[in-house]
Design a protein around this motif. Structure first.
Motif, PDB file in Angstrom:
ATOM      1  N   SER A   1      15.592 -42.242  62.104  1.00  0.00           N
ATOM      2  CA  SER A   1      16.725 -41.590  61.913  1.00  0.00           C
ATOM      3  C   SER A   1      17.918 -42.476  62.206  1.00  0.00           C
ATOM      4  N   CYS A   2      17.787 -43.530  63.077  1.00  0.00           N
ATOM      5  CA  CYS A   2      19.089 -43.971  63.379  1.00  0.00           C
ATOM      6  C   CYS A   2      19.322 -45.139  62.141  1.00  0.00           C
ATOM      7  N   TYR A   3      18.158 -45.416  61.544  1.00  0.00           N
ATOM      8  CA  TYR A   3      18.404 -46.304  60.315  1.00  0.00           C
ATOM      9  C   TYR A   3      18.769 -45.583  59.003  1.00  0.00           C
ATOM     10  N   ARG A   4      18.625 -44.347  59.313  1.00  0.00           N
ATOM     11  CA  ARG A   4      19.298 -43.395  57.834  1.00  0.00           C
ATOM     12  C   ARG A   4      20.648 -42.967  58.072  1.00  0.00           C
ATOM     13  N   SER A   5      21.076 -43.357  59.425  1.00  0.00           N
ATOM     14  CA  SER A   5      22.630 -42.776  59.377  1.00  0.00           C
ATOM     15  C   SER A   5      23.698 -43.432  58.942  1.00  0.00           C
ATOM     16  N   HIS A   6      24.766 -42.495  58.780  1.00  0.00           N
ATOM     17  CA  HIS A   6      26.003 -43.311  58.145  1.00  0.00           C
ATOM     18  C   HIS A   6      26.649 -44.681  58.794  1.00  0.00           C
ATOM     19  N   ALA A   7      26.494 -44.419  60.180  1.00  0.00           N
ATOM     20  CA  ALA A   7      27.008 -45.697  61.042  1.00  0.00           C
ATOM     21  C   ALA A   7      26.330 -46.884  60.583  1.00  0.00           C
ATOM     22  N   TRP A   8      24.891 -46.834  60.720  1.00  0.00           N
ATOM     23  CA  TRP A   8      24.088 -47.886  60.159  1.00  0.00           C
ATOM     24  C   TRP A   8      24.453 -48.479  58.831  1.00  0.00           C
ATOM     25  N   ARG A   9      24.183 -47.399  57.860  1.00  0.00           N
ATOM     26  CA  ARG A   9      24.929 -47.887  56.548  1.00  0.00           C
ATOM     27  C   ARG A   9      26.145 -48.415  56.392  1.00  0.00           C
ATOM     28  N   ASP A  10      27.000 -48.116  57.127  1.00  0.00           N
ATOM     29  CA  ASP A  10      28.484 -48.458  57.000  1.00  0.00           C
ATOM     30  C   ASP A  10      28.675 -49.792  57.561  1.00  0.00           C
ATOM     31  N   ALA A  11      27.877 -49.948  58.715  1.00  0.00           N
ATOM     32  CA  ALA A  11      27.981 -51.453  59.570  1.00  0.00           C
ATOM     33  C   ALA A  11      27.290 -52.507  58.494  1.00  0.00           C
ATOM     34  N   LEU A  12      26.137 -52.064  57.826  1.00  0.00           N
ATOM     35  CA  LEU A  12      25.815 -53.193  56.991  1.00  0.00           C
ATOM     36  C   LEU A  12      26.483 -53.496  55.660  1.00  0.00           C
ATOM     37  N   ALA A  13      27.013 -52.382  55.186  1.00  0.00           N
ATOM     38  CA  ALA A  13      27.968 -52.459  53.920  1.00  0.00           C
ATOM     39  C   ALA A  13      28.979 -53.098  54.025  1.00  0.00           C
ATOM     40  N   ALA A  14      30.040 -53.277  55.417  1.00  0.00           N
ATOM     41  CA  ALA A  14      30.957 -53.738  55.988  1.00  0.00           C
ATOM     42  C   ALA A  14      30.906 -55.177  55.922  1.00  0.00           C
ATOM     43  N   ALA A  15      29.408 -55.739  56.394  1.00  0.00           N
ATOM     44  CA  ALA A  15      29.303 -57.048  56.335  1.00  0.00           C
ATOM     45  C   ALA A  15      28.612 -57.492  55.094  1.00  0.00           C
ATOM     46  N   GLY A  16      28.316 -56.827  53.903  1.00  0.00           N
ATOM     47  CA  GLY A  16      27.933 -57.197  52.657  1.00  0.00           C
ATOM     48  C   GLY A  16      26.352 -57.271  52.707  1.00  0.00           C
ATOM     49  N   ILE A  17      25.717 -56.762  53.711  1.00  0.00           N
ATOM     50  CA  ILE A  17      24.273 -56.659  53.726  1.00  0.00           C
ATOM     51  C   ILE A  17      23.583 -55.538  53.072  1.00  0.00           C
ATOM     52  N   THR A  18      22.411 -56.026  52.273  1.00  0.00           N
ATOM     53  CA  THR A  18      21.624 -54.993  51.705  1.00  0.00           C
ATOM     54  C   THR A  18      20.509 -54.503  52.648  1.00  0.00           C
TER      55      THR A  18
ATOM     56  N   ARG B   1      21.724 -43.629  66.936  1.00  0.00           N
ATOM     57  CA  ARG B   1      22.125 -44.366  65.872  1.00  0.00           C
ATOM     58  C   ARG B   1      23.378 -45.382  66.498  1.00  0.00           C
ATOM     59  N   GLU B   2      24.179 -44.992  67.475  1.00  0.00           N
ATOM     60  CA  GLU B   2      25.354 -45.497  67.753  1.00  0.00           C
ATOM     61  C   GLU B   2      24.760 -46.848  68.412  1.00  0.00           C
ATOM     62  N   THR B   3      23.613 -46.778  69.249  1.00  0.00           N
ATOM     63  CA  THR B   3      23.058 -47.783  70.023  1.00  0.00           C
ATOM     64  C   THR B   3      22.464 -48.884  69.004  1.00  0.00           C
ATOM     65  N   ALA B   4      21.827 -48.192  67.933  1.00  0.00           N
ATOM     66  CA  ALA B   4      21.027 -49.130  67.113  1.00  0.00           C
ATOM     67  C   ALA B   4      22.286 -49.893  66.187  1.00  0.00           C
ATOM     68  N   THR B   5      23.431 -49.147  65.952  1.00  0.00           N
ATOM     69  CA  THR B   5      24.331 -49.984  65.111  1.00  0.00           C
ATOM     70  C   THR B   5      25.076 -50.884  66.011  1.00  0.00           C
ATOM     71  N   THR B   6      25.218 -50.625  67.021  1.00  0.00           N
ATOM     72  CA  THR B   6      26.067 -51.646  67.952  1.00  0.00           C
ATOM     73  C   THR B   6      25.178 -53.114  68.409  1.00  0.00           C
ATOM     74  N   PHE B   7      23.728 -52.727  68.366  1.00  0.00           N
ATOM     75  CA  PHE B   7      22.640 -53.638  68.635  1.00  0.00           C
ATOM     76  C   PHE B   7      22.798 -54.613  67.380  1.00  0.00           C
ATOM     77  N   TRP B   8      22.693 -53.977  66.318  1.00  0.00           N
ATOM     78  CA  TRP B   8      22.897 -54.754  65.115  1.00  0.00           C
ATOM     79  C   TRP B   8      24.136 -55.838  64.810  1.00  0.00           C
ATOM     80  N   GLN B   9      25.076 -55.312  65.205  1.00  0.00           N
ATOM     81  CA  GLN B   9      26.376 -55.948  65.171  1.00  0.00           C
ATOM     82  C   GLN B   9      26.262 -57.215  66.226  1.00  0.00           C
TER      83      GLN B   9
END
Length: 267
Positions: free
Chosen positions: A175-192, A145-153
């Motif tokens: 599982s990485c896309y169902r994590s809180h880290a992924w959800r929070d990264a998208l929410a912080a940028a206002g992305i659905t 999840r950390e790798t997927a999240t930082t990649f998306w950023q």
């Protein structure tokens, strides 16, 4: 027939004694609808020739297999967003590493097996814009999840530098896309965040198609002598894909043709 006889008329004959019998046509259509086979397999089953089966399928307007969902037999509904950033497809492709000295494509099947053990895997994280097909991709060590999240950023920053405002992101149910880290990264940028239905990878078809192109034109395009050699070729291939390679869905033009501010020089 006078002047009426000078008009265009169909050249279709009044009778076609050599046309495939109606009973055979019905059998061909039944096999196609139930088993979703191509002309060659249907012809083998019914003791016909493939060209006959193909003509029957064409005559009755049956969709090509590439246009069908193999699980349900329904025609796949293709779509395209109106503007860049409305939807970005994200996915991960797992790829076996090449051992030093080369794998089976370089050394041959038998010798390649002996060198393959223990070389591990790479994970190619990719984000593809639905409208333009512009792709951002990186080769990373895992799919956590950390790798997927930082990649998306980083991917989000890349799209922003091209003048693309991302509104929605579509992923599978990993599982990485169902994590809180992924959800929070998208929410912080206002992305659905949207997820595909389980066992329906075609919903995320644009990035799945990118993955197939990536395998054909980069990963397995030539016999690399090492994993590092293949990785060194990746940035140039990705640049060619975005800026120079014609895309069939874009009337033969590259993704860059649909991104007015790809260089980021305009604000």
């Amino acid at each position: 027939m006078g002047e009426a006889g000078m008009g265009d008329r169909s050249s279709r004959p009044h009778a076609s004694p050599r046309r495939t019998p109606t009973r055979t046509e019905r059998r061909i259509i039944k096999v196609r609808l139930i088993r979703r086979w191509g002309p060659a397999r249907i012809a083998h089953l019914l003791d016909l020739v493939p060209s006959t089966v193909h003509r029957v399928l064409t005559r009755f307007g049956l969709a090509r297999l590439t246009s069908l969902d193999r699980a349900t037999g329904r025609v796949i509904r293709r779509y395209e967003r109106d503007r860049p950033g409305e939807l970005v497809h994200v996915d991960i492709k797992k790829l076996g590493n090449i051992p030093d000295g080369g794998g089976h494509k370089t050394l041959g099947r038998q010798a390649g097996r002996k060198t393959k053990s223990g070389v591990g895997y790479s994970y190619i994280h990719t984000a593809v814009d639905d409208h333009s097909r512009l792709a951002y991709s990186e080769i990373l060590a895992d799919e956590k999840r950390e790798t997927a999240t930082t990649f998306w950023q980083r991917a989000h920053a890349y799209f922003a530098s091209c003048g693309i405002t991302v509104q929605r992101v579509l992923t599978d149910n990993g599982s990485c896309y169902r994590s809180h880290a992924w959800r929070d990264a998208l929410a912080a940028a206002g992305i659905t965040h949207k997820r595909t239905r389980p066992y329906r990878p075609q919903t995320n078809g644009k990035v799945e198609r990118f993955n197939r192109t990536l395998l054909d034109e980069w990963a397995y395009a030539r016999p690399y002598r090492s994993e590092q050699e293949r990785r060194d070729a990746f940035p140039d291939w990705l640049h060619t894909y975005n800026h120079h390679r014609g895309h069939t869905a874009l009337a033969g033009k590259p993704p860059a043709s649909r991104v007015p501010n790809l260089t980021g020089q305009y604000t």
